[in-house]
Design an enzyme around this catalytic site. Structure first.
Site, short mmCIF file in Angstrom:
data_model
loop_
_atom_site.label_atom_id
_atom_site.label_comp_id
_atom_site.label_asym_id
_atom_site.label_seq_id
_atom_site.Cartn_x
_atom_site.Cartn_y
_atom_site.Cartn_z
N THR A 69 0.80 -1.24 0.00
CA THR A 69 0.00 0.00 0.00
C THR A 69 0.83 1.29 0.00
O THR A 69 0.42 2.25 -0.65
CB THR A 69 -1.06 0.03 1.14
N ARG A 94 -6.44 -3.61 -15.70
CA ARG A 94 -7.71 -3.00 -15.29
C ARG A 94 -7.59 -2.00 -14.17
O ARG A 94 -8.55 -1.33 -13.82
CB ARG A 94 -8.68 -4.12 -14.87
N GLU A 100 -9.70 7.60 -23.59
CA GLU A 100 -9.16 7.41 -24.94
C GLU A 100 -9.83 8.33 -25.94
O GLU A 100 -11.01 8.68 -25.80
CB GLU A 100 -9.37 5.94 -25.35
N HIS A 194 3.43 -3.63 -11.52
CA HIS A 194 2.85 -4.91 -11.96
C HIS A 194 2.74 -4.91 -13.50
O HIS A 194 3.10 -5.90 -14.16
CB HIS A 194 1.49 -5.12 -11.31
N ARG A 199 4.86 -6.43 -18.90
CA ARG A 199 5.07 -5.92 -20.27
C ARG A 199 6.52 -5.63 -20.63
O ARG A 199 6.82 -5.33 -21.78
CB ARG A 199 4.20 -4.68 -20.50
#
Ligand SMILES: Cc1cc2nc3c(=O)[nH]c(=O)nc-3n(C[C@H](O)[C@H](O)[C@H](O)COP(=O)(O)OP(=O)(O)OC[C@H]3O[C@@H](n4cnc5c(N)ncnc54)[C@H](O)[C@@H]3O)c2cc1C
Length: 280
Positions: A69, A94, A100, A194, A199
Site C-alpha cells: 500500500t 484493469r 481514450e 505490476h 510488459r
C-alpha cells in the site's frame, strides 16, 4: 514534507518519448516520489524522515515483503499514442484510469504501424505466441509494402465514407488495428510496477515492450529507489520451486563461507538469504 517532487521527473514532464514511427509516451503529471512511500510507511510511528540509507532500506524491505500500500501513494499520469493492437493489450490492465480518443467524435489521423524490415519475423516454432527468425530482407520489404498498401486503401475508403457523410462511428469500421490511438492513462506505482513486470518481460509482444521501456524510464525518474528495488526483486529476481531450492541448497552447502555480509545490498537481505537455507 508536504508536497514531494522529483527533480528528474520535473525535467521530463511534457517531453514525449518517441516510440516507433508515430507513437510516444509522455509524462503528463505525477504525485509523490520515493519520499511519499517512506512517509506513508512511517505514519504509524510518526518518526519523521530518517537518513537516505535508512529510507532506501525501508523501501527495499516493503517491496521485498509485499507491503504494497505505501507504493499506492505515488501516482503517475501519462499521455500515450500507440497502435490499436498495442492499446488492446494495454487496456487489459484493469487497475488504471483511462480516457481514450473517440473515433466516434474525431477523425483518426493517417498514422499506421509498419514494423522495421529487421523486425519482421516468421512465426516461432516453439512459442505459439511469439516470433522466430527474421525474414530475409527481400521478403521483409515485400511484407512492409503490402502492409502499407492495405493501410493506404483502408484510409482512402475511410475518407471516402466520411465524404459521403457516413457517421464517424461507422466509417471507422474499415480501419485496421495498425492505426494509432491516443489515451490518458493514470496508475498508482504499485499497479504500474505490476504492468511493467508483465510488459517488460521478453514474452510480451515487442511493440508493447518498447512502450513499456519508455514508461519504465519515466517511472524510474519519479521514484528511483522504488524502481531500483523493483528491478532487483522483481525484474531481475527469480522465484524458485521447493525442488529447485533443495537443489540450490545442495549446491551451495560446500561453499557457504562465500555468502558474506557484503554480498547483498543490506544486512537484513543477507540474513533473509541465509534463512532460506536454514540447516546448511
Ligand atoms: C505475455 C502475455 C500474454 C497474454 N496473452 C493473453 C491472451 O492470449 N488472451 C487474453 O485474453 N489475455 C492475455 N494476456 C492478458 C493477461 O491475461 C492479463 O489480462 C493482463 O496481463 C493484465 O494482468 P492483470 O490482470 O494481472 O492486471 P490488472 O488488470 O491490472 O489487475 C491487477 C491485479 O488485480 C487483481 N484483479 C484485477 N481484476 C480482478 C478480477 N476481476 N478478479 C480477480 N483479481 C483481479 C489481480 O490480482 C491482478 O493481478 C496476456 C498477457 C501477457 C503479459
Amino acid at each position: 514534507l508536504v508536497h514531494i517532487i522529483s527533480e528528474e521527473a520535473e525535467n521530463l514532464l511534457d517531453n514525449p518519448i518517441q516510440v516507433d514511427q508515430h507513437g510516444f509516451v509522455r509524462l503528463v503529471d505525477y504525485m509523490g516520489s520515493d519520499q511519499s512511500i517512506v512517509q506513508a510507511a512511517r505514519v504509524s510511528y510518526g518518526a519523521g524522515t530518517k537518513s537516505v540509507r535508512e529510507d532506501r532500506g525501508l523501501i527495499r524491505y516493503l517491496l521485498r515483503h509485499s507491503h504494497t500500500t505505501p507504493f499506492e501513494m505515488v501516482v503517475l499520469k501519462f499521455h500515450i499514442k500507440c497502435p490499436i493492437f498495442v492499446a488492446r493489450q494495454w487496456v487489459r490492465h484493469r487497475t488504471a484510469s483511462i480516457n481514450e480518443e473517440s473515433a466516434r467524435y474525431s477523425i483518426l489521423s493517417n498514422d499506421f504501424h509498419i514494423p522495421e524490415p529487421t523486425e519482421l519475423n516468421v512465426q516461432s516454432s516453439d512459442n505459439k505466441q511469439g516470433r522466430g527468425e527474421a525474414l530475409d530482407i527481400v521478403t521483409a520489404i515485400d511484407v512492409a509494402n503490402r502492409m502499407a498498401s492495405v493501410y493506404d486503401t483502408a484510409y482512402e475508403q475511410y475518407e471516402y465514407l466520411l465524404s459521403l457523410d457516413v457517421a464517424r462511428e461507422t466509417a471507422r469500421e474499415v480501419l485496421p488495428v495498425g492505426i494509432y490511438t491516443q489515451f490518458y492513462w493514470q496508475m498508482n506505482l504499485h499497479n504500474l510496477l505490476h504492468f511493467l513486470h508483465l510488459r517488460l518481460d521478453p514474452h510480451a509482444q515487442k511493440e508493447i515492450r518498447d512502450y513499456a521501456e519508455a514508461v519504465a524510464y519515466l517511472t524510474k525518474a519519479v521514484a528511483p529507489v522504488a524502481y531500483e528495488a523493483f528491478n532487483d526483486y522483481v525484474l531481475t529476481g527469480r522465484r524458485f520451486s521447493g525442488e529447485e531450492m533443495a537443489l540450490i541448497k545442495l549446491l551451495i552447502s560446500n561453499d557457504i563461507e562465500t555468502v558474506n555480509e557484503h554480498s547483498l545490498s543490506t544486512k537484513s537481505e543477507v540474513r533473509e538469504f541465509l534463512a532460506k537455507f536454514e540447516g546448511i
